[in-house]
Design an enzyme around this catalytic site. Structure first.
Site, mmCIF file in Angstrom:
data_model
loop_
_atom_site.group_PDB
_atom_site.id
_atom_site.type_symbol
_atom_site.label_atom_id
_atom_site.label_comp_id
_atom_site.label_asym_id
_atom_site.label_seq_id
_atom_site.Cartn_x
_atom_site.Cartn_y
_atom_site.Cartn_z
ATOM 1 C CE LYS A 200 -3.542 2.457 2.553
ATOM 2 N NZ LYS A 200 -4.553 2.400 3.600
ATOM 3 N NE ARG A 210 -5.749 9.751 3.353
ATOM 4 C CZ ARG A 210 -4.475 10.004 3.134
ATOM 5 N NH1 ARG A 210 -4.038 11.266 3.118
ATOM 6 N NH2 ARG A 210 -3.613 9.018 2.961
ATOM 7 C CE LYS A 254 -6.008 1.974 -0.514
ATOM 8 N NZ LYS A 254 -6.362 2.054 0.874
ATOM 9 C CE1 TYR A 319 -15.012 3.467 -2.722
ATOM 10 C CE2 TYR A 319 -13.091 3.800 -4.127
ATOM 11 C CZ TYR A 319 -13.650 3.670 -2.866
ATOM 12 O OH TYR A 319 -12.841 3.734 -1.759
HETATM 13 C C1 PBG Z 1 -7.034 3.772 5.388
HETATM 14 C C2 PBG Z 1 -7.511 3.470 4.025
HETATM 15 C C3 PBG Z 1 -7.405 4.343 2.950
HETATM 16 C C4 PBG Z 1 -8.021 3.742 1.868
HETATM 17 C C5 PBG Z 1 -8.511 2.496 2.287
HETATM 18 N N1 PBG Z 1 -8.167 2.334 3.640
HETATM 19 C C6 PBG Z 1 -6.846 5.709 2.867
HETATM 20 C C7 PBG Z 1 -5.593 6.039 3.516
HETATM 21 O O1 PBG Z 1 -4.702 5.192 3.662
HETATM 22 O O2 PBG Z 1 -5.474 7.185 3.894
HETATM 23 C C8 PBG Z 1 -8.120 4.392 0.520
HETATM 24 C C9 PBG Z 1 -9.144 3.882 -0.400
HETATM 25 C C10 PBG Z 1 -9.481 4.827 -1.492
HETATM 26 O O3 PBG Z 1 -8.870 5.898 -1.691
HETATM 27 O O4 PBG Z 1 -10.447 4.507 -2.201
HETATM 28 N N2 PBG Z 1 -6.865 2.767 6.272
#
Ligand code: PBG
Length: 329
Positions: A200, A210, A254, A319
């Site tokens: 990630k 967010r 991701k 999505y």
């Molecule tokens: C946080 C989390 C995030 C996403 C999924 N889980 C954002 C982050 O790490 O700040 C992002 C998913 C998205 O942008 O669609 N635990």
């Protein structure tokens, strides 16, 4: 030795729709998709998310219908994210461990409404902390790894007890997969799977998410102390290797489209179920491009999703899951 022009004409294989269908190396199916859903407090609520056009948060009483819609289209799994009410966000994220929090209630509602669909839950503290980080923060603002892990373990257990089928640690703390696996095993949750957000990245594509979980305004600093540097790919392979060694069943890369090279490398190196998250900013780019007339929406959706399959992905969190499932039905 193969023939060359004019005996070999590559266009012969593209000369009709049936020929193209017959020769397609990859294809999309509704079972490729996991649909992220945002949950809000209240009754009979749909809260549209401004930076994620077409995506809303749903209250518990309306989330069952969304899961039903997905199940009826053949989507195998939904992923749940809460927008925790303001007054329940604290320094230590206690609400993440509340057996009656939005996520636990949503799991139960979904299991009643659509028992055949899988439920994936996010293990991370950011929707519950006052500071918007995925773990506990020290006086200097650093996220404290070893104090965070036991809380994540507890959070995963609470979710499993509520009926989650897959827990997905997205926090990027070191050592959390082993700790969660051990607790699930000894807690009688042998069949609860772990999908580790293994690679990630600290990405600029998470902004709309967010907003959706209400952590954007409150986030102090950034997440580069725990999420990966977009400059790195060898490190992604180490992360995946470690999470697998710790007991992850499936891994995730991701964001998605900017990291297709990582998806391919992970798939080739490990040959394990490899998921990819087409994140909120990627979704928003497609929606805004289509709205601005820069591309045709349906085609943009399907082309990007197919790219994940070509790169080796087992499945995609997107999505666009429901739209895509309808388009390929
Ligand atoms: C946080 C989390 C995030 C996403 C999924 N889980 C954002 C982050 O790490 O700040 C992002 C998913 C998205 O942008 O669609 N635990």
């Amino acid at each position: 030795m193969s023939a060359s022009f004019p005996y070999l004409r590559m266009r012969r294989g593209r000369s009709s729709a049936w020929m193209r269908a017959m020769l397609a190396e990859h294809r999309l199916h509704p079972s490729d998709f996991i649909w992220p859903l945002f949950i809000c407090d209240g009754r009979d609520c749909e809260e549209p998310i401004g930076s994620l056009p077409g995506v809303s948060r749903w209250s518990i009483d309306r989330i069952g219908a969304k899961a039903r819609e997905a199940a009826d289209l053949g989507i195998p799994c939904v992923a749940l994210f809460p927008n925790t009410p303001e007054q329940l966000r604290t320094e230590r994220a206690e609400e993440a461990l509340n057996k009656d929090n939005l996520i636990c209630r949503a799991i139960k509602t979904i299991k009643d409404a659509a028992p055949e669909i899988g439920v994936l839950t996010d293990v991370a503290l950011d929707p519950y902390t006052a500071h918007g980080h995925d773990g506990l923060v020290d006086a200097q603002g650093n996220v404290i790894n070893d104090d965070t892990v036991p809380i994540l373990v507890e959070q995963a257990l609470v979710q499993a007890e509520a009926g989650a089928d897959i827990v997905a640690p997205s926090d990027m703390m070191d050592g959390r997969v082993a700790a969660i696996r051990e607790a699930l095993e000894s807690g009688g949750h042998q069949n609860v799977a772990i999908m580790a957000y293994a690679a990630k990245y600290a990405s600029a594509f998470y902004g709309p998410f967010r907003d959706a979980v209400g952590s954007r305004g409150r986030l102090k600093g950034d997440k580069r102390g725990y999420q990966m540097d977009p400059a790195n790919s060898e490190e992604a392979l180490r992360e995946v290797e470690l999470d697998l060694a710790e007991g992850a069943d499936f891994v995730m890369v991701k964001p998605g489209l900017p990291y297709l090279d990582i998806v391919r490398q992970v798939k080739d190196a490990f040959g394990v179920p490899t998921f990819v998250y087409q994140v909120s900013g990627e979704y928003a780019m497609i929606e805004h491009a289509a709205a601005a007339g820069a591309g045709e929406r349906d085609a943009l959706i399907l082309e990007t999703l197919l790219a994940f399959k070509r790169a080796g992905a087992t499945g995609v969190l997107t999505y666009h899951a429901v739209d895509a499932a309808r388009l390929i039905a």
